[in-house]
Design a protein around this motif. Structure first.
Motif, mmCIF file in Angstrom:
data_model
loop_
_atom_site.group_PDB
_atom_site.id
_atom_site.type_symbol
_atom_site.label_atom_id
_atom_site.label_comp_id
_atom_site.label_asym_id
_atom_site.label_seq_id
_atom_site.Cartn_x
_atom_site.Cartn_y
_atom_site.Cartn_z
ATOM 1 N N UNK A 70 -12.690 -66.027 -39.559
ATOM 2 C CA UNK A 70 -12.504 -64.772 -40.309
ATOM 3 C C UNK A 70 -13.801 -64.100 -40.758
ATOM 4 N N UNK A 71 -14.778 -64.876 -41.197
ATOM 5 C CA UNK A 71 -16.036 -64.286 -41.683
ATOM 6 C C UNK A 71 -16.771 -63.542 -40.577
ATOM 7 N N UNK A 72 -16.660 -64.039 -39.336
ATOM 8 C CA UNK A 72 -17.282 -63.343 -38.190
ATOM 9 C C UNK A 72 -16.689 -61.950 -38.050
ATOM 10 N N UNK A 73 -15.366 -61.882 -38.195
ATOM 11 C CA UNK A 73 -14.645 -60.625 -37.987
ATOM 12 C C UNK A 73 -15.009 -59.577 -39.022
ATOM 13 N N UNK A 74 -15.055 -59.976 -40.301
ATOM 14 C CA UNK A 74 -15.345 -58.966 -41.326
ATOM 15 C C UNK A 74 -16.810 -58.529 -41.309
ATOM 16 N N UNK A 75 -17.630 -59.283 -40.592
ATOM 17 C CA UNK A 75 -19.041 -58.900 -40.430
ATOM 18 C C UNK A 75 -19.266 -58.124 -39.128
ATOM 19 N N UNK A 76 -18.166 -57.863 -38.412
ATOM 20 C CA UNK A 76 -18.243 -57.145 -37.136
ATOM 21 C C UNK A 76 -17.557 -55.787 -37.275
#
Length: 211
Positions: free
Chosen positions: A63-69
């Motif tokens: 999830x953290x990857x996604x919100x940083x993309x």
């Protein structure tokens, strides 16, 4: 052995012979990417989804990857999948909720899963069938079609088909049958260009006067 029991035995015996050790065909690397893959496969060809997720999951696999993309980046990667704009937003929104409400861990409860953006009953059921022991029998268009052709359900709606599947098949076999029936339906009993002579189960049930 009654009429239905004979029918179920034939179906299960043939499926076990053809697919003794069925495995998921969607590409994923962990529970988060599994949920995303299942969501993306809705109204989309699995082959195309797998091609795209092999690229997507190099960029986002938690999830953290996604919100940083940026959402635009996700859109560009999945743009050849149906409903890609909505799905891109859902991937981002559910990732935010997973972080804020669940510390990045996906809940294993069907009610909580269905509250996540883009996660309906079928997606939640398929996910749980892979990662938990919860009693689910996910019904997609292939299983819906087969239950109707085998005259185990009236074909009116997926909810009724799921109830019938749970009633006729033993709970311990649900996870395996979900994968077996989908594989069988695609190869031997497609919705288009259905060849009755090549449909092994249909022919066997017909020969035994079980249809």
């Amino acid at each position: 052995m009654n009429f239905i029991s004979k029918k179920i035995k034939i179906i299960e015996n043939i499926l076990d012979f053809l697919y003794p050790n069925p495995t998921p065909t969607l590409y994923y690397v962990n529970e988060y990417t599994l949920l995303i893959s299942i969501m993306l496969s809705s109204r989309s060809q699995e082959k195309k989804v797998n091609e795209i997720t092999k690229i997507l999951f190099r960029k986002i696999n938690k999830p953290i990857d996604t919100i940083c993309t940026p959402i635009e980046n996700i859109k560009n990667i999945i743009k050849h999948i149906g409903l890609y704009k909505t799905k891109s937003k859902n991937i981002y929104d559910l990732s935010v909720i997973l972080i804020k409400k669940y510390n990045g861990v996906i809940p294993k409860n069907i009610s909580e899963l269905k509250f996540l953006p883009g996660i309906g009953h079928k997606t939640a059921s398929v996910f749980l069938s892979h990662v938990s022991n919860e009693s689910v029998f996910p019904v997609d268009t292939h299983i819906h079609r087969m239950m109707f052709r085998w005259k185990l359900s009236n074909g009116k709606n997926v909810k009724q088909t799921e109830q019938d599947a749970k009633r006729f098949f033993k709970k311990k076999n649900w996870k395996k049958l979900h994968l077996q029936i989908i594989s069988y339906a695609k190869k031997y009993s497609p919705s288009r260009k259905w060849n009755l002579k090549k449909d092994i189960i249909y022919q066997e049930l017909l020969n035994k006067n079980l249809l």
